[in-house]
Design a protein around this motif. Structure first.
Motif, PDB file in Angstrom:
ATOM      1  N   ARG A  30       0.807  -1.223   0.000  1.00 51.07           N
ATOM      2  CA  ARG A  30       0.000   0.000   0.000  1.00 51.07           C
ATOM      3  C   ARG A  30       0.842   1.276   0.000  1.00 51.07           C
ATOM      4  O   ARG A  30       0.301   2.378  -0.060  1.00 51.07           O
ATOM      5  CB  ARG A  30      -0.978   0.000   1.166  1.00 51.07           C
ATOM      6  N   LYS A  32       2.943   4.360  -1.177  1.00 49.80           N
ATOM      7  CA  LYS A  32       2.945   5.198  -2.378  1.00 49.80           C
ATOM      8  C   LYS A  32       4.214   4.928  -3.193  1.00 49.80           C
ATOM      9  O   LYS A  32       5.326   4.990  -2.666  1.00 49.80           O
ATOM     10  CB  LYS A  32       2.896   6.667  -1.959  1.00 49.80           C
ATOM     11  N   GLY A  33       4.043   4.590  -4.460  1.00 45.20           N
ATOM     12  CA  GLY A  33       5.178   4.397  -5.348  1.00 45.20           C
ATOM     13  C   GLY A  33       5.863   3.057  -5.261  1.00 45.20           C
ATOM     14  O   GLY A  33       6.884   2.848  -5.908  1.00 45.20           O
ATOM     15  N   CYS A  34       5.316   2.122  -4.491  1.00 46.35           N
ATOM     16  CA  CYS A  34       5.942   0.795  -4.364  1.00 46.35           C
ATOM     17  C   CYS A  34       5.325  -0.156  -5.378  1.00 46.35           C
ATOM     18  O   CYS A  34       4.112  -0.299  -5.465  1.00 46.35           O
ATOM     19  CB  CYS A  34       5.765   0.241  -2.958  1.00 46.35           C
ATOM     20  N   TRP A  55      10.598   0.703  -6.407  1.00 46.94           N
ATOM     21  CA  TRP A  55      10.001   2.011  -6.146  1.00 46.94           C
ATOM     22  C   TRP A  55       9.942   2.814  -7.438  1.00 46.94           C
ATOM     23  O   TRP A  55      10.823   2.682  -8.289  1.00 46.94           O
ATOM     24  CB  TRP A  55      10.833   2.789  -5.113  1.00 46.94           C
ATOM     25  N   GLU A  56       8.931   3.671  -7.567  1.00 43.43           N
ATOM     26  CA  GLU A  56       8.852   4.558  -8.732  1.00 43.43           C
ATOM     27  C   GLU A  56       9.989   5.565  -8.728  1.00 43.43           C
ATOM     28  O   GLU A  56      10.532   5.908  -9.781  1.00 43.43           O
ATOM     29  CB  GLU A  56       7.505   5.289  -8.753  1.00 43.43           C
ATOM     30  N   ALA A  60      10.155   8.103  -3.196  1.00 45.70           N
ATOM     31  CA  ALA A  60       9.020   7.293  -2.744  1.00 45.70           C
ATOM     32  C   ALA A  60       9.445   6.422  -1.565  1.00 45.70           C
ATOM     33  O   ALA A  60       8.661   6.189  -0.641  1.00 45.70           O
ATOM     34  CB  ALA A  60       8.475   6.439  -3.882  1.00 45.70           C
ATOM     35  N   ASP A  64       8.636   9.360   1.319  1.00 44.93           N
ATOM     36  CA  ASP A  64       7.257   8.944   1.560  1.00 44.93           C
ATOM     37  C   ASP A  64       7.165   7.736   2.504  1.00 44.93           C
ATOM     38  O   ASP A  64       6.463   7.789   3.512  1.00 44.93           O
ATOM     39  CB  ASP A  64       6.552   8.628   0.239  1.00 44.93           C
ATOM     40  N   SER A  68       6.544   7.480   6.958  1.00 42.98           N
ATOM     41  CA  SER A  68       5.181   7.013   7.224  1.00 42.98           C
ATOM     42  C   SER A  68       5.088   6.172   8.495  1.00 42.98           C
ATOM     43  O   SER A  68       6.077   5.637   8.989  1.00 42.98           O
ATOM     44  CB  SER A  68       4.681   6.170   6.039  1.00 42.98           C
TER      45      SER A  68
END
Length: 98
Positions: A30, A32-34, A55-56, A60, A64, A68
């Protein structure tokens, strides 16, 4: 971008570490970008692992995800198994042989 983390775990904690990574898979899914993650175990050094995460962008991962609550949960699940801090680097493909 691939994140490659070399993780050495404390002797005898290999099964617990692997179970923790399995439990953490949804955290990465979940993020972001994974785009995916996998865990590899060394044959020659069975307490050594490679965590490979797609990762993008580097950010990310480093901004990010690391910023988190899911990163804190990841460390809670597996951090106590670390023999030393993981060695992490980011790589990108430059040649694809076939």
């Amino acid at each position: 971008i691939l994140e490659i983390a070399q993780i050495d775990v404390k002797a005898g904690m290999e099964s617990e570490f692997e179970a923790g990574v399995q439990k953490a898979a949804p955290l990465f899914k979940r993020a972001k970008g994974c785009g995916g993650m996998l865990l590899q175990r060394s044959i020659e050094q069975p307490a050594r692992y490679r965590l490979v995460v797609q990762w993008e962008t580097v950010e990310a991962h480093t901004v990010d995800f690391r910023g988190s609550a899911d990163f804190a949960e990841w460390r809670k699940l597996v951090g106590h198994c670390f023999a030393q801090p993981p060695q992490v680097e980011h790589v990108r493909e430059v040649v694809k042989g076939f």
